[in-house]
Design an enzyme around this catalytic site. Structure first.
Site, PDB file in Angstrom:
ATOM      1  N   THR A  70      40.410  30.529  38.171  1.00 57.45           N
ATOM      2  CA  THR A  70      40.945  30.929  39.477  1.00 57.45           C
ATOM      3  C   THR A  70      42.209  30.149  39.804  1.00 57.45           C
ATOM      4  O   THR A  70      43.200  30.718  40.278  1.00 57.45           O
ATOM      5  CB  THR A  70      39.885  30.721  40.564  1.00 57.45           C
ATOM      6  OG1 THR A  70      38.788  31.612  40.339  1.00 57.45           O
ATOM      7  CG2 THR A  70      40.460  30.982  41.953  1.00 57.45           C
ATOM      8  N   GLN A 177      37.930  37.795  30.603  1.00 57.84           N
ATOM      9  CA  GLN A 177      36.788  38.446  29.978  1.00 57.84           C
ATOM     10  C   GLN A 177      36.989  38.744  28.501  1.00 57.84           C
ATOM     11  O   GLN A 177      36.011  38.895  27.760  1.00 57.84           O
ATOM     12  CB  GLN A 177      36.459  39.750  30.715  1.00 57.84           C
ATOM     13  CG  GLN A 177      35.855  39.565  32.095  1.00 57.84           C
ATOM     14  CD  GLN A 177      34.491  38.887  32.055  1.00 57.84           C
ATOM     15  OE1 GLN A 177      33.792  38.907  31.051  1.00 57.84           O
ATOM     16  NE2 GLN A 177      34.113  38.282  33.161  1.00 57.84           N
ATOM     17  N   SER A 194      39.572  31.510  31.332  1.00 59.92           N
ATOM     18  CA  SER A 194      38.584  30.573  31.855  1.00 59.92           C
ATOM     19  C   SER A 194      37.552  30.282  30.783  1.00 59.92           C
ATOM     20  O   SER A 194      36.921  31.201  30.243  1.00 59.92           O
ATOM     21  CB  SER A 194      37.914  31.163  33.100  1.00 59.92           C
ATOM     22  OG  SER A 194      37.056  30.227  33.707  1.00 59.92           O
ATOM     23  N   HIS A 196      34.514  29.006  30.670  1.00 56.37           N
ATOM     24  CA  HIS A 196      33.085  29.294  30.803  1.00 56.37           C
ATOM     25  C   HIS A 196      32.767  30.762  30.555  1.00 56.37           C
ATOM     26  O   HIS A 196      31.603  31.132  30.440  1.00 56.37           O
ATOM     27  CB  HIS A 196      32.566  28.866  32.184  1.00 56.37           C
ATOM     28  CG  HIS A 196      32.975  29.747  33.309  1.00 56.37           C
ATOM     29  ND1 HIS A 196      34.185  29.645  33.939  1.00 56.37           N
ATOM     30  CD2 HIS A 196      32.322  30.751  33.929  1.00 56.37           C
ATOM     31  CE1 HIS A 196      34.260  30.544  34.896  1.00 56.37           C
ATOM     32  NE2 HIS A 196      33.144  31.237  34.915  1.00 56.37           N
ATOM     33  N   CYS A 320      24.384  45.189  49.142  1.00 56.95           N
ATOM     34  CA  CYS A 320      23.267  44.396  49.638  1.00 56.95           C
ATOM     35  C   CYS A 320      23.064  43.110  48.838  1.00 56.95           C
ATOM     36  O   CYS A 320      22.260  42.268  49.205  1.00 56.95           O
ATOM     37  CB  CYS A 320      21.987  45.225  49.613  1.00 56.95           C
ATOM     38  SG  CYS A 320      21.675  45.999  48.017  1.00 56.95           S
TER      39      CYS A 320
END
Length: 460
Positions: A70, A177, A194, A196, A320
């Site tokens: 990020t 990704q 990234s 991880h 949700c």
């Protein structure tokens, strides 16, 4: 327990663990110092940078390490926009970018810049011609992910990069990704990643800025990492990140073929095993380990809890299951069903037996959730009544408005309408998606005294 959420964070690769432990003993000193311990640390840092640059396909001096993916995105976007401020303040992003890119775009717009959001098709892919059309004389930067983090769709980076290069506009690629599988093709200008995501430790991002790209680091200056990422380097984590990237790349070809077979097994069989399911994302141009589907009449949060109890860790883009109570921006941009959404992202080494067990558990789990919500049966009889009905679902979250719609659609004759009142943002996506899946006509929406009225016309 079967961990099926590698797109969020992949399990630590064994090579990363070994490198991390070893570098804790050797790489604790300040690599900027000239004494023996500092020189040893500097050698480790330089070796990690060279290894990472080789995997990415760039020069070592073009790559810096950041505290996260990020941070790499935010620094990359802000740095290029500032460096090219004389060219203009127009930024282009796709509608399905990672939230870090979209948040950077929001900050740019709040500061007086302009942003164009390029739409995607129903598979989640952008049209390169749409990117080319969005380019303007004052465009300072364009952003495009290499592959989508929620549905796995790969983007046409090479063709978009070609259009950007012709217009003299740098292209920033969020490759978080895909870097574990392959280099990003095309003439891109800036790239982020990234650790991880590919099995390295968390807390390591990378930012690549090609030579010749105007870049002005923002914030207080720092002498470390070419002034582009302030603060003391987390050297053990950086060494582990580089070692794990080389390791997963060495295994990538064989593992990609194996995971593609497993995800294709899920894609092809879930439709037969579970009624009223929409499998989303491009069927062929996609990452090896990601498959996403949405189930009608299902509360996504409840479904995830039940799958967790059954021994499966998966994620979801349903409203949700999010803190914002709105559907995933990716699913919304694609115009696909969001309720009951499940993303399965298989880490390397996933056993075929775990996938088979998941497919055995899934149908009963979905059926149980639907039963709790009072969802209509697939064989519910068709009735005929007046020409129009009103479903008051105000104050009730999806999938309830869709369930209530499904229960009454048979109460109007062909050509009749159902007016669904809802104040849940997810209804704007899920009701049209239900119509497409059910062969009914979505007639649009209109303001209501409270919430919004969604109009559905029965055509069969």
């Amino acid at each position: 327990m079967a961990y099926f959420d590698a797109a969020s964070a992949a399990p630590l690769h064994p090579v990363a663990r070994q490198a991390l432990l070893a570098s804790l003993d050797e790489g604790w000193a300040d690599p900027a110092r000239l004494y023996r311990e500092g020189r040893r640390a500097r050698l480790l840092l330089d070796a990690a940078r060279e290894a990472m640059a080789e995997c990415v396909g760039c020069r070592p001096d073009e790559l810096v390490f950041t505290p996260s993916g990020t941070r790499a995105v935010h620094s990359g976007v802000a740095g290029v926009l500032a460096g090219r401020r004389r060219a203009g303040s127009h930024l282009i992003v796709s509608a399905v970018e990672h939230s870090s890119v979209l948040h950077a775009a929001e900050a740019h717009e709040a500061g007086g810049g302009s942003v164009t959001e390029v739409p995607v098709d129903r598979t989640g892919a952008v049209d390169p011609a749409a990117y080319a059309a969005a380019l303007r004389e004052d465009t300072a930067l364009a952003c495009l992910q290499s592959a989508n983090h929620e549905v796995g769709t790969e983007q046409p980076v090479s063709r978009v990069a070609e259009a950007c290069r012709a217009a003299g506009v740098p292209l920033l690629v969020d490759a978080a990704q895909s870097l574990g599988w392959r280099r990003v093709e095309g003439d891109w200008s800036v790239l982020t990643g990234s650790a991880h995501k590919w099995g390295g430790p968390s807390g390591v991002g990378l930012l690549v800025v090609r030579k010749g790209v105007r870049f002005a680091p923002q914030g207080p200056g720092d002498e470390r990492e070419s002034g582009r990422s302030p603060g003391f380097e987390n050297l053990p984590a950086i060494v582990a990140a580089a070692a794990s990237l080389r390791a997963v790349r060495a295994e990538a070809a064989a593992e990609a073929a194996r995971l593609r077979e497993l995800t294709e097994r899920i894609r092809s069989r879930v439709r037969d095993l579970v009624p009223d399911v929409e499998v989303v994302g491009d069927p062929s141009r996609r990452l090896p380990g990601i498959v996403t589907f949405s189930c009608l009449y299902v509360d996504g949060e409840t479904l995830l809890h039940e799958l967790d109890r059954a021994g499966f860790s998966v994620s979801s883009g349903s409203s949700c299951t999010s803190s914002t109570l709105t559907p995933s921006h990716v699913l919304r941009a694609m115009g696909v069903l969001s309720e009951g959404n499940v993303r399965v992202s298989l880490p390397p080494g996933t056993a075929a037996e775990d996938v088979e067990r998941f497919l055995e558990v899934l149908p009963g789990t979905v059926a149980a959730v639907r039963e709790k919500l009072g969802a209509p049966a697939a064989t519910e009889p068709v009735r005929a009544a007046g020409p129009g009905l009103v479903v008051d679902a105000l104050g009730r979250r999806c999938p309830v408005p869709v369930i209530e719609l499904a229960k009454v659609i048979g109460d109007v004759p062909v050509g009749g309408t159902v007016r669904v009142l809802s104040d849940d943002e997810a209804a704007r996506l899920d009701i049209p998606a239900w119509c497409e899946m059910r062969g009914q006509e979505y007639a649009g929406e209109e303001p209501a005294e409270k919430g919004t009225a969604y109009l559905v016309r029965r055509i069969r």
